[in-house]
Scaffold this active site. Structure first.
Site, short mmCIF file in Angstrom:
data_model
loop_
_atom_site.label_atom_id
_atom_site.label_comp_id
_atom_site.label_asym_id
_atom_site.label_seq_id
_atom_site.Cartn_x
_atom_site.Cartn_y
_atom_site.Cartn_z
N GLY A 35 0.83 -1.21 0.00
CA GLY A 35 0.00 0.00 0.00
C GLY A 35 0.85 1.25 0.00
O GLY A 35 2.09 1.21 -0.11
N LEU B 37 1.41 3.65 2.44
CA LEU B 37 2.32 3.76 3.58
C LEU B 37 3.30 2.60 3.61
O LEU B 37 4.50 2.79 3.86
CB LEU B 37 1.52 3.83 4.90
CG LEU B 37 2.36 3.86 6.18
CD1 LEU B 37 3.31 5.06 6.20
CD2 LEU B 37 1.45 3.85 7.41
N ASP C 214 -7.44 10.18 12.00
CA ASP C 214 -8.07 11.36 12.61
C ASP C 214 -9.59 11.25 12.60
O ASP C 214 -10.27 11.99 13.31
CB ASP C 214 -7.63 12.63 11.86
CG ASP C 214 -7.92 12.57 10.36
OD1 ASP C 214 -7.85 11.46 9.79
OD2 ASP C 214 -8.19 13.61 9.75
N TYR D 32 -16.43 3.82 9.32
CA TYR D 32 -14.97 3.67 9.22
C TYR D 32 -14.28 4.12 10.50
O TYR D 32 -13.49 3.39 11.09
CB TYR D 32 -14.45 4.47 8.02
CG TYR D 32 -12.95 4.60 7.98
CD1 TYR D 32 -12.13 3.51 7.73
CD2 TYR D 32 -12.32 5.84 8.22
CE1 TYR D 32 -10.74 3.63 7.72
CE2 TYR D 32 -10.95 5.97 8.21
CZ TYR D 32 -10.17 4.87 7.96
OH TYR D 32 -8.79 4.99 7.96
N LYS E 65 -12.17 1.84 13.19
CA LYS E 65 -10.76 2.10 13.51
C LYS E 65 -10.59 2.35 15.02
O LYS E 65 -9.60 1.94 15.62
CB LYS E 65 -10.22 3.30 12.72
CG LYS E 65 -10.11 3.08 11.22
CD LYS E 65 -9.05 2.07 10.81
CE LYS E 65 -7.65 2.62 10.86
NZ LYS E 65 -6.65 1.71 10.25
N1 LIG Z 1 -5.28 6.97 3.23
C1 LIG Z 1 -5.55 7.90 4.16
O1 LIG Z 1 -5.85 9.07 3.85
C2 LIG Z 1 -5.43 7.55 5.62
C3 LIG Z 1 -5.63 8.56 6.59
C4 LIG Z 1 -5.47 8.23 7.94
C5 LIG Z 1 -5.13 6.94 8.30
N2 LIG Z 1 -4.97 5.98 7.34
C6 LIG Z 1 -4.58 4.62 7.76
O2 LIG Z 1 -3.25 4.44 7.33
C7 LIG Z 1 -3.02 3.05 7.02
C8 LIG Z 1 -2.35 2.91 5.67
O3 LIG Z 1 -3.17 3.53 4.68
P1 LIG Z 1 -2.74 3.57 3.15
O4 LIG Z 1 -3.23 4.85 2.60
O5 LIG Z 1 -1.30 3.20 3.01
O6 LIG Z 1 -3.66 2.39 2.60
P2 LIG Z 1 -3.48 1.42 1.32
O7 LIG Z 1 -2.57 2.03 0.32
O8 LIG Z 1 -4.84 1.03 0.90
O9 LIG Z 1 -2.71 0.18 1.95
C9 LIG Z 1 -3.36 -0.80 2.71
C10 LIG Z 1 -2.71 -2.12 2.40
O10 LIG Z 1 -3.32 -3.13 3.22
C11 LIG Z 1 -3.70 -4.21 2.37
N3 LIG Z 1 -4.86 -4.88 2.94
C12 LIG Z 1 -6.17 -4.51 2.86
N4 LIG Z 1 -6.92 -5.41 3.50
C13 LIG Z 1 -6.10 -6.36 3.99
C14 LIG Z 1 -6.30 -7.54 4.73
N5 LIG Z 1 -7.53 -7.96 5.07
N6 LIG Z 1 -5.21 -8.27 5.09
C15 LIG Z 1 -3.96 -7.88 4.72
N7 LIG Z 1 -3.71 -6.79 4.00
C16 LIG Z 1 -4.77 -6.02 3.64
C17 LIG Z 1 -4.00 -3.60 1.03
O11 LIG Z 1 -3.91 -4.55 0.01
P3 LIG Z 1 -4.97 -4.53 -1.23
O12 LIG Z 1 -4.82 -3.21 -1.89
O13 LIG Z 1 -4.56 -5.69 -2.05
O14 LIG Z 1 -6.34 -4.69 -0.59
C18 LIG Z 1 -2.90 -2.54 0.95
O15 LIG Z 1 -1.71 -3.08 0.45
C19 LIG Z 1 -4.39 2.39 7.18
O16 LIG Z 1 -4.45 1.80 8.46
C20 LIG Z 1 -5.39 3.52 7.12
O17 LIG Z 1 -6.56 3.24 7.86
C21 LIG Z 1 -5.10 6.26 6.02
#
Ligand SMILES: NC(=O)c1ccc[n+]([C@@H]2O[C@H](COP(=O)([O-])OP(=O)(O)OC[C@H]3O[C@@H](n4cnc5c(N)ncnc54)[C@H](OP(=O)(O)O)[C@@H]3O)[C@@H](O)[C@H]2O)c1
Length: 291
Positions: free
Chosen positions: A10, A12, A99, A122, A126
């Site tokens: 992903g 991060l 947040d 969501y 979380k």
């Molecule tokens: N994006 C934002 O704006 C944001 C803001 C605040 C906090 N966060 C938090 O930050 C973290 C990272 O976010 P990100 O933007 O890097 O997200 P991301 O790019 O969607 O990365 C999430 C990764 O987790 C994998 N994943 C999803 N479901 C899974 C499962 N059941 N088992 C194992 N792997 C799984 C996804 O794979 P697939 O793509 O193959 O499903 C993806 O590689 C998350 O915890 C998110 O809640 C995000």
């Protein structure tokens, strides 16, 4: 320190792989599903890391409204599966939250001791994940961040806000962007660096980890276009006009108070992070050459 990274492909996760200086074993979604407790336990026991980092999440915020079961399976039970398995081998866990656990009504930056009150499925899932991680494994880092953008793009959302804005602007699409939701946009490269610093401290607990400063989505978009030299038809709108299925906090800026309290410097201001991102992606408008 030997660390294991879940959700490694992903946005991060990709930057954690870029910045991590110690030994890091990566497990993408194809190899581990956090919802599968026995599989998670077996893989973590096999790898025997000292730290398990999980970036796995289901974070399509609007979709989560009608998918409460899946939201809680991934974001809450999945988080517990990882924290339990880490605990069972004596490892620490680092889990990333949001947040969106806050309602945005405080009117000032949130600190870690502020009471969460999520407005969406969501955010609620979380927050449940946070509680389950903290309950399961005393050796936990729960790191809340906000409005992530990174070079890999969020796989769960099919890109990120910055790329979406640039693409739509180049396609000539008129853009209507909310001006009444303010947060601290955070570059995943900077977040990854701070998480590595945090993990080296052994100071377990709850942390806010974001880039500095604050901005609404509309003003963030305007800054992106200014730095890229684009001039799209951009209009500020309200959350009511957007009428998205999920409610979002109006003001979810988070002070990085706990990070400071253990002697770590918060990440740079979001403007600098955005410029670095745009430069790396080749979007930055060419600097004016002096006459
Ligand atoms: N994006 C934002 O704006 C944001 C803001 C605040 C906090 N966060 C938090 O930050 C973290 C990272 O976010 P990100 O933007 O890097 O997200 P991301 O790019 O969607 O990365 C999430 C990764 O987790 C994998 N994943 C999803 N479901 C899974 C499962 N059941 N088992 C194992 N792997 C799984 C996804 O794979 P697939 O793509 O193959 O499903 C993806 O590689 C998350 O915890 C998110 O809640 C995000």
């Amino acid at each position: 320190m030997r660390a294991l990274l879940i959700g490694s492909k992903g946005q991060l996760g990709s930057d954690l792989r870029r910045v991590w200086s110690g030994e890091l074993v990566s497990l993408p979604h194809e190899e581990i599903d956090v919802c599968d407790g026995p599989q998670v336990a077996a893989l973590i026991a096999r790898e025997r890391p000292e730290l398990v980092i999980s970036c796995a999440a289901y974070h399509r915020v609007d979709e989560c409204e009608s998918q409460a079961q899946r939201s809680f399976e991934v974001n809450a039970v999945g988080a517990k599966n990882v924290a339990d398995a880490a605990r069972d081998i004596g490892a620490a866990v680092l889990w990333v939250s949001t947040d969106y656990v806050f309602d945005g009504e405080k009117g000032a930056p949130y600190v870690e001791t502020d009471l969460p009150r999520p407005l969406s499925v969501y955010g609620t899932s979380k927050l449940a994940g946070e509680h389950l991680v903290r309950l399961s494994n005393p050796k936990h880092y729960v790191a809340r961040s906000s409005s992530l953008f990174g070079v890999a793009g969020a796989s769960g959302k099919g890109g990120n806000f910055v790329e979406t804005m640039i693409r739509k602007a180049k396609e000539g699409e008129p853009l209507r962007v909310v001006d009444d939701q303010t947060s601290s946009p955070t570059l995943t490269f900077d977040l990854a660096q701070k998480l590595q610093e945090l993990a080296a401290t052994g100071r377990y607990g709850l942390y806010h980890v974001t880039n500095g400063g604050q901005v609404s989505w509309y003003r963030f978009a305007a800054k992106i276009f200014e730095l890229c030299g684009l001039e799209p038809d951009l209009t500020p709108i309200s959350s009511e006009e957007l009428a998205a299925p999920a409610r979002r906090p109006r003001f979810s800026v988070m002070e990085n108070a706990a990070l400071r309290s253990i002697g770590l410097q918060p990440a740079r201001p979001w403007e600098e992070a955005l410029e670095a991102y745009l430069r790396e992606k080749g979007h930055l408008k060419a600097a004016a050459t002096p006459a």
